[in-house]
Design a protein around this motif. Structure first.
Motif, PDB file in Angstrom:
ATOM      1  N   SER A 159       0.840  -1.196   0.000  1.00  0.00           N
ATOM      2  CA  SER A 159       0.000   0.000   0.000  1.00  0.00           C
ATOM      3  C   SER A 159       0.877   1.248   0.000  1.00  0.00           C
ATOM      4  CB  SER A 159      -0.904   0.003   1.235  1.00  0.00           C
ATOM      5  OG  SER A 159      -1.546   1.258   1.392  1.00  0.00           O
ATOM      6  N   LEU A 160       0.335   2.350  -0.536  1.00  0.00           N
ATOM      7  CA  LEU A 160       1.051   3.630  -0.520  1.00  0.00           C
ATOM      8  C   LEU A 160       0.671   4.482   0.696  1.00  0.00           C
ATOM      9  CD1 LEU A 160       1.041   4.656  -4.293  1.00  0.00           C
ATOM     10  CD2 LEU A 160       2.821   3.496  -2.983  1.00  0.00           C
ATOM     11  N   HIS A 161       0.048   3.853   1.684  1.00  0.00           N
ATOM     12  CA  HIS A 161      -0.365   4.580   2.891  1.00  0.00           C
ATOM     13  C   HIS A 161       0.818   5.319   3.520  1.00  0.00           C
ATOM     14  CE1 HIS A 161      -1.396   4.946   7.228  1.00  0.00           C
ATOM     15  NE2 HIS A 161      -2.626   5.118   6.788  1.00  0.00           N
ATOM     16  N   ALA A 162       1.936   4.617   3.735  1.00  0.00           N
ATOM     17  CA  ALA A 162       3.100   5.241   4.363  1.00  0.00           C
ATOM     18  C   ALA A 162       3.719   6.300   3.456  1.00  0.00           C
ATOM     19  CB  ALA A 162       4.140   4.177   4.716  1.00  0.00           C
TER      20      ALA A 162
ATOM     21  N   ASP B 253      -5.468  14.023   2.596  1.00  0.00           N
ATOM     22  CA  ASP B 253      -6.674  13.322   2.138  1.00  0.00           C
ATOM     23  C   ASP B 253      -6.330  11.960   1.546  1.00  0.00           C
ATOM     24  OD1 ASP B 253      -8.221  15.450   2.956  1.00  0.00           O
ATOM     25  OD2 ASP B 253      -8.311  16.386   0.970  1.00  0.00           O
ATOM     26  N   LYS B 254      -5.236  11.881   0.801  1.00  0.00           N
ATOM     27  CA  LYS B 254      -4.816  10.597   0.236  1.00  0.00           C
ATOM     28  C   LYS B 254      -4.466   9.606   1.354  1.00  0.00           C
ATOM     29  CE  LYS B 254      -3.581   9.974  -3.759  1.00  0.00           C
ATOM     30  NZ  LYS B 254      -4.240   9.294  -4.904  1.00  0.00           N
ATOM     31  N   LEU B 255      -3.830  10.110   2.410  1.00  0.00           N
ATOM     32  CA  LEU B 255      -3.486   9.265   3.550  1.00  0.00           C
ATOM     33  C   LEU B 255      -4.743   8.664   4.173  1.00  0.00           C
ATOM     34  CD1 LEU B 255      -1.695   8.294   5.982  1.00  0.00           C
ATOM     35  CD2 LEU B 255      -1.982  10.584   6.944  1.00  0.00           C
ATOM     36  N   LEU B 256      -5.796   9.470   4.305  1.00  0.00           N
ATOM     37  CA  LEU B 256      -7.017   9.004   4.962  1.00  0.00           C
ATOM     38  C   LEU B 256      -7.704   7.889   4.185  1.00  0.00           C
ATOM     39  CD1 LEU B 256      -8.666  12.345   6.183  1.00  0.00           C
ATOM     40  CD2 LEU B 256      -7.236  10.755   7.480  1.00  0.00           C
ATOM     41  N   THR B 257      -7.545   7.873   2.871  1.00  0.00           N
ATOM     42  CA  THR B 257      -8.274   6.904   2.049  1.00  0.00           C
ATOM     43  C   THR B 257      -7.449   5.685   1.650  1.00  0.00           C
ATOM     44  OG1 THR B 257      -7.695   8.180   0.060  1.00  0.00           O
ATOM     45  CG2 THR B 257      -9.805   8.674   1.127  1.00  0.00           C
ATOM     46  N   ALA B 258      -6.137   5.740   1.861  1.00  0.00           N
ATOM     47  CA  ALA B 258      -5.285   4.605   1.475  1.00  0.00           C
ATOM     48  C   ALA B 258      -5.399   3.494   2.519  1.00  0.00           C
ATOM     49  CB  ALA B 258      -3.832   5.050   1.346  1.00  0.00           C
ATOM     50  N   PRO B 259      -5.391   2.233   2.097  1.00  0.00           N
ATOM     51  CA  PRO B 259      -5.463   1.128   3.066  1.00  0.00           C
ATOM     52  C   PRO B 259      -4.157   0.979   3.840  1.00  0.00           C
ATOM     53  CG  PRO B 259      -5.149   0.276   0.838  1.00  0.00           C
ATOM     54  CD  PRO B 259      -5.355   1.755   0.692  1.00  0.00           C
ATOM     55  N   ARG B 260      -4.268   0.658   5.116  1.00  0.00           N
ATOM     56  CA  ARG B 260      -3.082   0.368   5.920  1.00  0.00           C
ATOM     57  C   ARG B 260      -2.546  -1.006   5.559  1.00  0.00           C
ATOM     58  NH1 ARG B 260      -1.753   2.753  10.639  1.00  0.00           N
ATOM     59  NH2 ARG B 260      -1.041   0.715  11.374  1.00  0.00           N
ATOM     60  N   ASP B 261      -1.230  -1.187   5.783  1.00  0.00           N
ATOM     61  CA  ASP B 261      -0.634  -2.510   5.654  1.00  0.00           C
ATOM     62  C   ASP B 261       0.545  -2.621   6.611  1.00  0.00           C
ATOM     63  OD1 ASP B 261       1.431  -1.109   4.452  1.00  0.00           O
ATOM     64  OD2 ASP B 261       1.408  -2.226   2.575  1.00  0.00           O
TER      65      ASP B 261
END
Length: 660
Positions: free
Chosen positions: A127-130, A152-160
């Protein structure tokens, strides 16, 4: 150096406390590893050291180690292992977190590292969360309007598995919300993570919540966040920017006197900060507190000297110095960023006025939810004494409350009370009670494994001309401090002082025991002194195990020096002194087997290693036995049912594992 000697040099480095001494020892070991062509070791050691570099405030070494590892990963597959990719990808985050904090590092370089990080995460299917979190961080730091987009992108990206922990990500989110004045949202988001987390938590989250708590009138929560969060970071310069948030809180809550305590404790860190950014944050917060004190007519108030650092000065002079420093660093960031975002924020900090009347930080005014009836009664005494100006009564009652809280197993509350009591007792000139309070703090810090503060407290007690009547003996304190002191030279000094006390009391046996109480010391002077005591002592049953422990210390010393045959002989002599098969005999036999293995005599080591494994079947003995079998070219996989051993694990034999 031989590969074996380099391995020993690396493991020897871990005997130093985490910090400059250990890092310098790492540097030496890594230089020799590079020179000896030990590519795999150099890679894995740098990879493991990055955690300490980051969490103990040395980003320059972090950058260098990361650069080495990234190049090795791309060009030297034989140096890297199949499980190393996750660690390397994780460390990208620490590097990106640190890069913007140096105004000399161009933003283009930081963005290039971010682009590389994103490309590698995508190739690995992560994921690109980090990545989004750290793009936000860089934008937020530099005043880039794109910060809102990346948030906003951080809030919608899935954690991994490469995302920061469940408390660290919200800490960054709270910072974003507070910067936009969204205090209620910040508090709602952050409060659930204000009592635990990882190595960075809860103190990071509590630092972020100080300002929104103040601005929304949640004053008790703000005081609690300061009292609970600050002690958990005050010994680590990695947290200087968060300490700055606590200093800023003091200035915004009318607690300039408390702020001056923090300035005196930490201003020496400005000589060697973890980054220019953290220095700027602390200097700006200090400038505001000192300006307020000077405006109140306290410009001539002394500011204590820092041992080995800044000399004694005055509030007015230190205030001018830190204000100039904050502005100078801010200007460098502005030049790098191409805007005035940083300098505008610094000027706001320097000119800030309190948001409320002075908040009392005394534990006596905190919520009674966690108080027993005895503690509550004592806190009433503190409050009543404060109201009538009776400083002596208030101070001694607060110390007794701290003891009651410890008896009630409320260690955190006891620490809060004891720390406040120490300041009150010092100001009241109650020297005996100051010693009693420091003894309590020694025990509380020790139990919490906060060794720098524990050792500071016990050293202050030991420096006193006489101890309180109910205090442990000097010998007891010296040996207990030696056991917890990560600095081996300082620990050896404590042990030697305890031995002096024993010998002065006419008990050479106890003095001998003190000299060898820490077999890990391998202090030449202590061992030589113990050897002379053993030579002049009777040959009775009391001294036989003592001579065996001396043989163990000698075997360790010889082993570390590479004299493996001599080490094996010393250990063998020790086993003959204690042939009962007990714990000391087992340790000596294991050491003898290890020394024989290193001396190339695996066949002689085999029966010793096998007996050790059959006797206790613990990880240490399984590892030793497997290494011996491997050296003999025999199969050791039959140990794997209970103790899976990989060839890479054999490196552990060079550390502390068999000397316990």
């Amino acid at each position: 150096m031989t590969e074996q000697a380099v391995h020993e040099l690396w493991h020897e480095a871990h005997r130093f406390p985490v910090g400059p001494a250990r890092f310098a020892a790492y540097d030496a070991a890594l230089r020799h590893a590079d020179a000896a062509g030990m590519r795999r070791e150099a890679f894995t050691w740098r990879l493991s050291a990055m955690n300490e570099f980051h969490h103990h405030g040395d980003p320059a070494r972090l950058f260098l180690a990361f650069s080495h590892c990234l190049q090795a990963w791309d060009t030297d597959p034989e140096a890297t292992g199949r499980h190393d990719d996750r660690s390397l990808l994780w460390n990208f985050k620490w590097v990106v977190w640190s890069l913007p904090q140096f105004p000399e590092i161009p933003l283009d370089r930081t963005r290039a590292v971010l682009d590389d990080m994103e490309a590698r995460y995508l190739r690995g299917g992560h994921s690109l969360h980090a990545v989004y979190q750290h793009r936000w961080l860089v934008a937020h730091h530099t005043g880039d309007p794109a910060a809102d987009h990346w948030y906003d992108k951080l809030l919608t990206a899935p954690r991994d598995g490469l995302s920061d922990c469940a408390a660290c990500v919200p800490s960054g989110q709270v910072r974003h919300l507070v910067s936009h004045g969204r205090d209620e949202e910040a508090i709602e988001l952050g409060r659930p993570f204000s009592r635990g987390g990882c190595t960075e938590q809860p103190h990071w989250m509590l630092s972020e919540l100080l300002l929104p708590y103040l601005r929304t009138g949640r004053h008790a929560d703000a005081v609690d966040a300061h009292r609970f969060g600050y002690p958990r970071m005050r010994a680590n310069r990695h947290h200087l920017d968060n300490i700055a948030a606590h200093l800023r809180f003091c200035g915004l809550s009318g607690n300039e006197a408390r702020g001056l305590e923090l300035i005196e404790r930490h201003r020496g860190w400005l000589d060697a900060p973890s980054s220019p950014y953290t220095a700027m944050e602390f200097a700006a917060a200090a400038g505001q507190v000192l300006r307020r004190l000077a405006e109140a007519g306290h410009g001539d108030l002394p500011v204590a000297a820092v041992p080995g650092g800044p000399a004694a000065s005055t509030v007015a002079q230190v205030g001018a110095d830190v204000t100039a420093l904050a502005r100078e660093i801010a200007a460098r960031f502005d030049a790098r960023n191409g805007n005035t975002h940083v300098s505008s924020r610094v000027e706001g900090h320097l000119a800030a006025e309190p948001l409320t009347e002075r908040l009392s930080m005394s534990v006596a005014v905190r919520s009674r939810e966690r108080m027993t009836s005895a503690v509550g009664s004592l806190m009433d005494v503190v409050s009543e004494a404060d109201a009538r100006g009776d400083a002596d009564t208030a101070a001694t009652a607060l110390l007794e409350a701290a003891h009651e809280q410890r008896r009630a197993e409320r260690a955190h509350d006891a620490l809060d009370s004891a720390e406040e009591a120490l300041g009150r007792l010092s100001r009241a000139g109650r020297h005996d009670d100051v010693l009693r309070c420091r003894l309590l703090l020694w025990e509380l810090y020790r139990d919490a494994h906060r060794w720098p503060e524990a050792l500071e407290a016990v050293d202050a007690v030991l420096a006193a001309p006489a101890l309180p009547a109910d205090a442990p003996s000097r010998i007891t304190l010296l040996l207990a401090a030696a056991k917890g002191d990560p600095d081996r030279d300082r620990a050896a000094t404590r042990v030697t002082a305890a031995a002096d006390e024993f010998e002065s009391a006419g008990d050479p046996g106890a003095g001998f025991d003190a000299l060898l109480v820490l077999h890990r010391l391998v202090d030449e002077a202590a061992v030589e002194r113990a050897r002379k005591l053993a030579a002049s002592a009777p040959g009775d049953d009391d001294w036989r195990p003592r001579r065996a422990r001396l043989a163990l210390a000698d075997a360790r010393r010889l082993h570390l020096a590479g004299s493996y045959a001599d080490a094996a002989m010393q250990a063998h002599d020790g086993t003959r002194l204690v042939s009962d098969g007990g714990p000391l005999h087992q340790r000596l036999a294991r050491v003898e087997a290890l020394a024989l293995l290193r001396a190339g005599r695996a066949e002689t080591a085999e029966p010793l290693a096998r007996a050790a494994f059959e006797q206790d079947e613990q990880w240490e003995t399984a590892l030793l036995y497997a290494a011996v079998l491997h050296a003999l070219g025999r199969d050791y996989t039959d140990l794997a049912d209970d103790w899976p051993v990989d060839e890479d694990d054999f490196d552990e034999l060079e550390g502390e594992i068999l000397w316990r």
